[in-house]
Design an enzyme around this catalytic site. Structure first.
Site, short mmCIF file in Angstrom:
data_model
loop_
_atom_site.label_atom_id
_atom_site.label_comp_id
_atom_site.label_asym_id
_atom_site.label_seq_id
_atom_site.Cartn_x
_atom_site.Cartn_y
_atom_site.Cartn_z
N ASP A 1 16.52 -47.37 1.41
CA ASP A 1 15.40 -46.94 2.23
C ASP A 1 14.67 -45.71 1.67
OD1 ASP A 1 14.11 -47.21 4.70
OD2 ASP A 1 15.15 -45.40 5.38
N GLU B 1 14.67 -30.20 17.61
CA GLU B 1 14.18 -31.57 17.43
C GLU B 1 14.24 -32.30 18.77
OE1 GLU B 1 15.09 -33.77 13.52
OE2 GLU B 1 16.87 -32.59 13.97
N HIS C 1 19.99 -25.53 5.50
CA HIS C 1 18.55 -25.26 5.68
C HIS C 1 18.28 -23.89 6.29
CE1 HIS C 1 18.16 -29.41 4.79
NE2 HIS C 1 18.42 -29.89 5.99
C1 BG6 Z 1 18.13 -33.15 7.65
C2 BG6 Z 1 19.19 -33.36 8.67
O1 BG6 Z 1 18.65 -32.48 6.54
O2 BG6 Z 1 17.08 -32.39 8.22
C3 BG6 Z 1 18.63 -34.07 9.88
O3 BG6 Z 1 20.25 -34.13 8.12
C4 BG6 Z 1 17.45 -33.31 10.42
O4 BG6 Z 1 19.61 -34.24 10.88
C5 BG6 Z 1 16.46 -33.01 9.32
O5 BG6 Z 1 16.85 -34.10 11.42
C6 BG6 Z 1 15.35 -32.11 9.82
O6 BG6 Z 1 14.36 -32.03 8.85
P1 BG6 Z 1 12.87 -31.69 9.25
O7 BG6 Z 1 12.17 -31.54 7.94
O8 BG6 Z 1 12.37 -32.84 10.07
O9 BG6 Z 1 12.93 -30.43 10.04
#
Ligand code: BG6
Length: 444
Positions: free
Chosen positions: A16, A191, A215
């Site tokens: 994917d 989220e 992150h």
């Molecule tokens: C990913 C996580 O690294 O980052 C996910 O595994 C998360 O669970 C995502 O939803 C969030 O990324 P972004 O860019 O949408 O904030």
């Protein structure tokens, strides 16, 4: 100068990620003339494809599709690639489950890939300190650290890259960027969706592993590190490491949304947290123990990532002597509507003598009207192809971060919250009202 004579190999190319992100990103790079037609994109995977059926699978434009080739499996891939052309560089993207990273790198080494090769891998980089060390050692047995590019897609976000510019290209902020003036640093990453179809992966991780250890620590490091002597990847890495070294995690609380147990791939008795709140400090000269608060969760009331810097209050002698003067705050809206806001007090017009909080706002959508913000994979792939390590994570950073987070990774019975809501702070933190700022740059 466009990149030339490079082979970009995607392992797991029938998956994917290749279809949704990697191939479209490479196509954009090709059309933007960042990579030229002397490069080739070679897919590999278990699915049998002919070159033509592989091209058809992605349905991209003709000119770009001509660069695509397919080789099933790893065995013989090096010979296949070099039969196409004598490439100067080989970039190999692991679009694979992390558990096969070690064996795959060994297989590539056995195939004969050596110094001309760059490996790109995605998180999770291990599950805890021991597994991260093991993974790094396995990879480094075949390839050296400078050949291994670990992606953290948060670093590719435009508003994240702007943090260093904000701090080090604007003289008015240097003097106040320390514990003498700042009361707290707050990171809010929310989220609205739950774990969706990733229940099995997520349940083995939890939100601290999934978001905070990687992150959000990257965001914190950029926000708090000392100025590097230049913008070389290695200099930035050194400064980020200093923050991780000084980090102390003081308190944390874990929660889980109601109904999480009914998600696909999640066991009924799971204790995995989908929301976490943490209090940390950075024990160095600049930050001297002021609180850093982090909160992140899935299935809450909205999506949005913001960072807030709350300043200490000045003397309250002249105005609002009976009430409170709200603190000045700087808010970095990282996503979805990127911008920066600064709160300050202003006199209300008329003779009431009242003062109230207002703000100055910078929105990407207003200030850089025609600028195209590249998608994360486009940026990261190009940097890796060019060999620029700035936005990639070192082995040392992942290991140190796991070490710091070790105490928070134990199983604990989480509190619960209602899906679609933000739980009241389990640690009793006085959070900045991020909802108020999150939409400041929304266009509609
Ligand atoms: C990913 C996580 O690294 O980052 C996910 O595994 C998360 O669970 C995502 O939803 C969030 O990324 P972004 O860019 O949408 O904030």
């Amino acid at each position: 100068m466009p990149v030339s004579d490079s082979a970009i190999i995607i392992l797991g190319a029938s998956g994917d990620l290749a279809k949704r992100k990697l191939i479209p990103a490479l196509e954009r790079l090709f059309h933007k003339k960042e990579i030229d037609d002397t490069c080739r994109v070679i897919g590999s995977g278990r699915t049998p494809f002919s070159h033509d059926s592989f091209r058809a699978h992605f349905d991209r434009d003709r000119e770009f599709s001509q660069l695509l080739y397919y080789h099933q499996g790893i065995e013989g891939i090096r010979e296949f690639v070099y039969a196409l052309k004598n490439f100067k560089r080989i970039i190999i993207f692991f679009s694979l489950p992390p558990k096969v990273y070690a064996d795959t790198s060994e297989a590539l080494y056995k195939e004969g890939f050596r110094d001309e090769t760059t490996l790109i891998i995605e998180k999770p980089f291990g599950y805890d300190l021991d597994s991260a060390r093991q993974l790094n050692a396995d990879l480094q047995r075949c390839f050296n650290e400078l050949q291994i590019f670990r992606i953290d897609h948060y670093l590719a976000k435009e508003a994240v890259q702007n943090i260093l510019v904000f701090r080090f290209a604007n003289a008015i902020f240097y003097p106040v960027w320390n514990s003498r003036y700042i009361e707290s640093i707050q990171i809010n990453a929310l989220e609205d969706i739950g774990v969706e179809d990733r229940g099995a992966y997520f349940d083995g991780a939890g939100i601290i592993r999934d978001m905070v250890q990687n992150h959000l620590m990257q965001l914190l490091s950029l926000l708090t590190m000392e100025a590097p002597v230049n913008l070389e990847a290695e200099e930035i890495r050194i400064q980020k490491m200093q923050i991780l070294k000084a980090l102390e995690i003081k308190r944390w609380a874990k929660m889980q949304y109601q109904g999480y147990h009914d998600e696909k791939g999640v066991p009924q008795n799971s204790k995995t947290e989908t929301y976490a709140e943490l209090e940390m400090t950075i024990n160095n000269f600049r930050w001297n123990g002021i609180p850093v608060y982090i909160r992140t969760g899935k299935a809450v009331h909205r999506k949005g990532t913001e960072i807030g810097i709350r300043f200490k209050k000045g003397p309250q002698l002249l105005y609002n002597t009976a009430g409170q003067i709200p603190p000045n705050q700087i808010i970095f809206n990282i996503q979805p509507d990127a911008g920066i806001l600064m709160d300050f007090m202003a006199r209300e017009p008329g003779g009431s003598g009242r003062i109230s909080s207002t703000n100055m706002t910078f929105c990407y959508s207003n200030s850089f009207l025609d600028a195209e913000i590249p998608e994360a994979y486009q940026k990261l792939l190009l940097d890796a192809i060019r060999g620029d390590r700035t936005l990639f994570i070192s082995a040392e950073e992942t290991e140190l971060s796991w070490e710091k987070f070790a105490p928070t990774l134990q199983d604990e019975t989480p509190g619960t919250y209602e899906r679609g809501t933000l739980p009241p702070s389990p640690l009793g933190i006085d959070w900045i009202d991020f909802d108020k700022y999150g939409s400041a740059c929304r266009l509609d």
